[in-house]
Design a protein around this motif. Sequence first.
Motif, PDB file in Angstrom:
ATOM      1  N   LEU A 239       0.781  -1.069   0.050  1.00 56.32           N
ATOM      2  CA  LEU A 239       0.197  -0.098   0.026  1.00 56.32           C
ATOM      3  C   LEU A 239       0.911   1.321   0.012  1.00 56.32           C
ATOM      4  CD1 LEU A 239      -2.709  -1.000   2.544  1.00 56.32           C
ATOM      5  CD2 LEU A 239      -3.036  -0.701   0.169  1.00 56.32           C
ATOM      6  N   GLU A 240       1.867   1.164   0.702  1.00 54.45           N
ATOM      7  CA  GLU A 240       2.720   2.574   1.038  1.00 54.45           C
ATOM      8  C   GLU A 240       3.735   2.858  -0.298  1.00 54.45           C
ATOM      9  OE1 GLU A 240       4.580   2.697   4.925  1.00 54.45           O
ATOM     10  OE2 GLU A 240       2.618   3.289   5.552  1.00 54.45           O
ATOM     11  N   LYS A 241       3.970   1.539  -0.656  1.00 53.97           N
ATOM     12  CA  LYS A 241       4.942   1.695  -1.863  1.00 53.97           C
ATOM     13  C   LYS A 241       4.032   2.265  -3.031  1.00 53.97           C
ATOM     14  CE  LYS A 241       7.775  -1.175  -5.192  1.00 53.97           C
ATOM     15  NZ  LYS A 241       8.416  -2.498  -5.323  1.00 53.97           N
ATOM     16  N   LYS A 242       2.890   1.820  -3.244  1.00 51.64           N
ATOM     17  CA  LYS A 242       2.150   2.056  -4.436  1.00 51.64           C
ATOM     18  C   LYS A 242       1.436   3.718  -4.243  1.00 51.64           C
ATOM     19  CE  LYS A 242       1.431  -2.422  -6.287  1.00 51.64           C
ATOM     20  NZ  LYS A 242       2.135  -1.990  -7.719  1.00 51.64           N
ATOM     21  N   GLU A 243       0.948   3.737  -2.990  1.00 47.81           N
ATOM     22  CA  GLU A 243       0.124   5.183  -2.848  1.00 47.81           C
ATOM     23  C   GLU A 243       0.453   5.819  -1.694  1.00 47.81           C
ATOM     24  OE1 GLU A 243      -3.969   4.024  -2.969  1.00 47.81           O
ATOM     25  OE2 GLU A 243      -4.001   3.358  -5.134  1.00 47.81           O
ATOM     26  N   GLY A 244       1.786   5.301  -0.974  1.00 45.93           N
ATOM     27  CA  GLY A 244       2.149   6.367   0.181  1.00 45.93           C
ATOM     28  C   GLY A 244       1.688   6.323   1.444  1.00 45.93           C
ATOM     29  N   THR A 245       1.864   6.860   2.433  1.00 46.15           N
ATOM     30  CA  THR A 245       1.440   6.750   3.702  1.00 46.15           C
ATOM     31  C   THR A 245      -0.097   7.436   3.832  1.00 46.15           C
ATOM     32  OG1 THR A 245       2.479   8.880   4.532  1.00 46.15           O
ATOM     33  CG2 THR A 245       3.784   6.739   4.549  1.00 46.15           C
ATOM     34  N   SER A 246      -0.702   6.824   4.893  1.00 46.84           N
ATOM     35  CA  SER A 246      -1.962   7.535   5.165  1.00 46.84           C
ATOM     36  C   SER A 246      -2.300   7.306   6.509  1.00 46.84           C
ATOM     37  CB  SER A 246      -3.111   6.596   4.282  1.00 46.84           C
ATOM     38  OG  SER A 246      -4.453   7.108   4.717  1.00 46.84           O
ATOM     39  N   TYR A 247      -2.752   8.392   7.113  1.00 43.96           N
ATOM     40  CA  TYR A 247      -3.440   8.529   8.404  1.00 43.96           C
ATOM     41  C   TYR A 247      -4.314   7.274   8.568  1.00 43.96           C
ATOM     42  CZ  TYR A 247      -6.183  10.003  12.528  1.00 43.96           C
ATOM     43  OH  TYR A 247      -6.748  10.268  13.613  1.00 43.96           O
ATOM     44  N   TYR A 248      -5.191   6.688   7.658  1.00 42.75           N
ATOM     45  CA  TYR A 248      -6.059   5.729   7.822  1.00 42.75           C
ATOM     46  C   TYR A 248      -5.618   4.433   7.585  1.00 42.75           C
ATOM     47  CZ  TYR A 248      -9.234   9.878   7.642  1.00 42.75           C
ATOM     48  OH  TYR A 248      -9.892  10.852   7.870  1.00 42.75           O
ATOM     49  N   LEU A 249      -4.453   4.133   7.602  1.00 46.94           N
ATOM     50  CA  LEU A 249      -3.822   2.878   7.338  1.00 46.94           C
ATOM     51  C   LEU A 249      -4.580   1.590   8.188  1.00 46.94           C
ATOM     52  CD1 LEU A 249      -1.601   1.041   6.090  1.00 46.94           C
ATOM     53  CD2 LEU A 249      -0.043   1.676   7.932  1.00 46.94           C
ATOM     54  N   GLU A 250      -4.772   2.001   9.579  1.00 46.68           N
ATOM     55  CA  GLU A 250      -5.078   0.975  10.242  1.00 46.68           C
ATOM     56  C   GLU A 250      -6.582   0.631   9.906  1.00 46.68           C
ATOM     57  OE1 GLU A 250      -7.703   0.325  14.080  1.00 46.68           O
ATOM     58  OE2 GLU A 250      -6.906   2.291  13.609  1.00 46.68           O
ATOM     59  N   GLN A 251      -7.340   1.685   9.517  1.00 47.79           N
ATOM     60  CA  GLN A 251      -8.888   1.484   9.100  1.00 47.79           C
ATOM     61  C   GLN A 251      -8.695   0.607   7.863  1.00 47.79           C
ATOM     62  OE1 GLN A 251     -12.011   3.724  10.587  1.00 47.79           O
ATOM     63  NE2 GLN A 251     -11.999   4.847   8.521  1.00 47.79           N
ATOM     64  N   ALA A 252      -7.907   0.993   6.898  1.00 47.75           N
ATOM     65  CA  ALA A 252      -7.630   0.226   5.415  1.00 47.75           C
ATOM     66  C   ALA A 252      -7.288  -1.223   5.716  1.00 47.75           C
ATOM     67  CB  ALA A 252      -6.677   0.740   4.629  1.00 47.75           C
ATOM     68  N   ILE A 253      -6.371  -1.589   6.482  1.00 49.83           N
ATOM     69  CA  ILE A 253      -5.836  -2.836   6.900  1.00 49.83           C
ATOM     70  C   ILE A 253      -7.241  -3.577   7.797  1.00 49.83           C
ATOM     71  CG2 ILE A 253      -4.440  -4.319   8.285  1.00 49.83           C
ATOM     72  CD1 ILE A 253      -3.173  -3.161   5.937  1.00 49.83           C
ATOM     73  N   SER A 254      -7.754  -2.961   8.369  1.00 46.68           N
ATOM     74  CA  SER A 254      -9.098  -3.470   8.979  1.00 46.68           C
ATOM     75  C   SER A 254      -9.973  -4.056   8.066  1.00 46.68           C
ATOM     76  CB  SER A 254      -9.422  -2.568  10.251  1.00 46.68           C
ATOM     77  OG  SER A 254      -8.314  -2.397  11.037  1.00 46.68           O
ATOM     78  N   ALA A 255     -10.266  -3.286   7.238  1.00 46.98           N
ATOM     79  CA  ALA A 255     -11.347  -3.458   6.046  1.00 46.98           C
ATOM     80  C   ALA A 255     -10.858  -4.493   5.108  1.00 46.98           C
ATOM     81  CB  ALA A 255     -11.498  -1.854   5.127  1.00 46.98           C
ATOM     82  N   MET A 256      -9.504  -4.660   4.872  1.00 51.50           N
ATOM     83  CA  MET A 256      -9.114  -5.874   4.145  1.00 51.50           C
ATOM     84  C   MET A 256      -9.170  -7.152   4.797  1.00 51.50           C
ATOM     85  SD  MET A 256      -5.570  -3.584   2.775  1.00 51.50           S
ATOM     86  CE  MET A 256      -4.932  -5.070   1.689  1.00 51.50           C
ATOM     87  N   LEU A 257      -8.875  -7.077   6.311  1.00 56.90           N
ATOM     88  CA  LEU A 257      -9.167  -8.354   6.961  1.00 56.90           C
ATOM     89  C   LEU A 257     -10.790  -8.584   7.114  1.00 56.90           C
ATOM     90  CD1 LEU A 257      -6.921  -7.371  10.102  1.00 56.90           C
ATOM     91  CD2 LEU A 257      -6.486  -9.171   8.498  1.00 56.90           C
ATOM     92  N   LEU A 258     -11.625  -7.592   7.007  1.00 56.83           N
ATOM     93  CA  LEU A 258     -12.793  -7.735   6.974  1.00 56.83           C
ATOM     94  C   LEU A 258     -13.559  -8.564   5.686  1.00 56.83           C
ATOM     95  CD1 LEU A 258     -14.197  -4.833   9.160  1.00 56.83           C
ATOM     96  CD2 LEU A 258     -14.092  -7.318   9.705  1.00 56.83           C
ATOM     97  N   SER A 259     -12.506  -8.205   4.399  1.00 50.06           N
ATOM     98  CA  SER A 259     -12.897  -8.571   3.262  1.00 50.06           C
ATOM     99  C   SER A 259     -13.466  -9.851   2.829  1.00 50.06           C
ATOM    100  CB  SER A 259     -11.983  -8.008   2.207  1.00 50.06           C
ATOM    101  OG  SER A 259     -10.868  -9.152   2.385  1.00 50.06           O
TER     102      SER A 259
END
Length: 307
Positions: A239-259
Amino acid sequence: MRLLQQFINYFYRYPLAKHQYIMHMGGYSTYNTMIEDQKSMIESSSLLPPVKSYGDGLEIYFLTGKKYLYQTLFCIHSLVKVSQQQFRFILIDDGSFDENLINLIQKQLPQSEIITQETINKNLAQQLPLNLFPVLHQKRKEYSHIKKLTDIHTINGGWKLVLDSDMLFWANPVELISWLQNPQRPIYMYDCEQSYGYSATLMQNLCGSPIPDRVNVGVIGLNSKQIDWVAIEKWVAALEKKEGTSYYLEQAISAMLLSDSKNQVLDELQYIVNPTVQQSQRKEEMLHHYVDRSKILYYKNALDFVN
């Protein structure tokens, strides 16, 4: 060059960012009132009656510390005020715990469990060794929100409900209580808008499943035993390599875990992220999660519990 960058940040970027934030919150008068209300909330947290934690109670986890304990105390107080259940509160050190803070927790939340950095480091060494998970260890240093995953879900056990501190309960959260009594699938609340910081296409390509809409991690229940840490290590790096850092990283990872899960989503008419002025005044819903401009309302509303 580094000194010049620091000079630019200190005298231009930081002041500009703060000015923009103040304008976003409604201007200097509104902002100053909000800060005064926050100070009152902090001072009033010591006036809240102690809340006992029960060893056999329903378990709730908080990542907290010096800057946030007052919010944690108000959240807990609001919950026990509207519910007849007994709870077991587990407070996770965000890295700022000291003897004074621990003493305060023991006074305000007698018999609660405190997970210190010493325990966290042992858990990380066992489950996420540095040589195998260098990205997650680096993110823990840079981005404290990731600790809601790494520091909580490396604690022994299965299902865990994690709450953000900047929330207040206004009615008995029956759905949440029911889940705590018999967790069978992940649970979360809807966000007021999609806030992942990364494109859904990239997230889906990485995890291989459709991304659920509007996941907000203010309330989230996951089974620690089902978390794929190897996948998370790869996801964060990609994620960070392709689209950089984000304040919402933890929320993104959690959504991916729920996918790839069949999830339970809390009623968004009762569990509200970023409540409006009308909702904040009405206080009829079960839970308000105060983010963005609703922080203006948060500090005022919290004082209702001590007035």
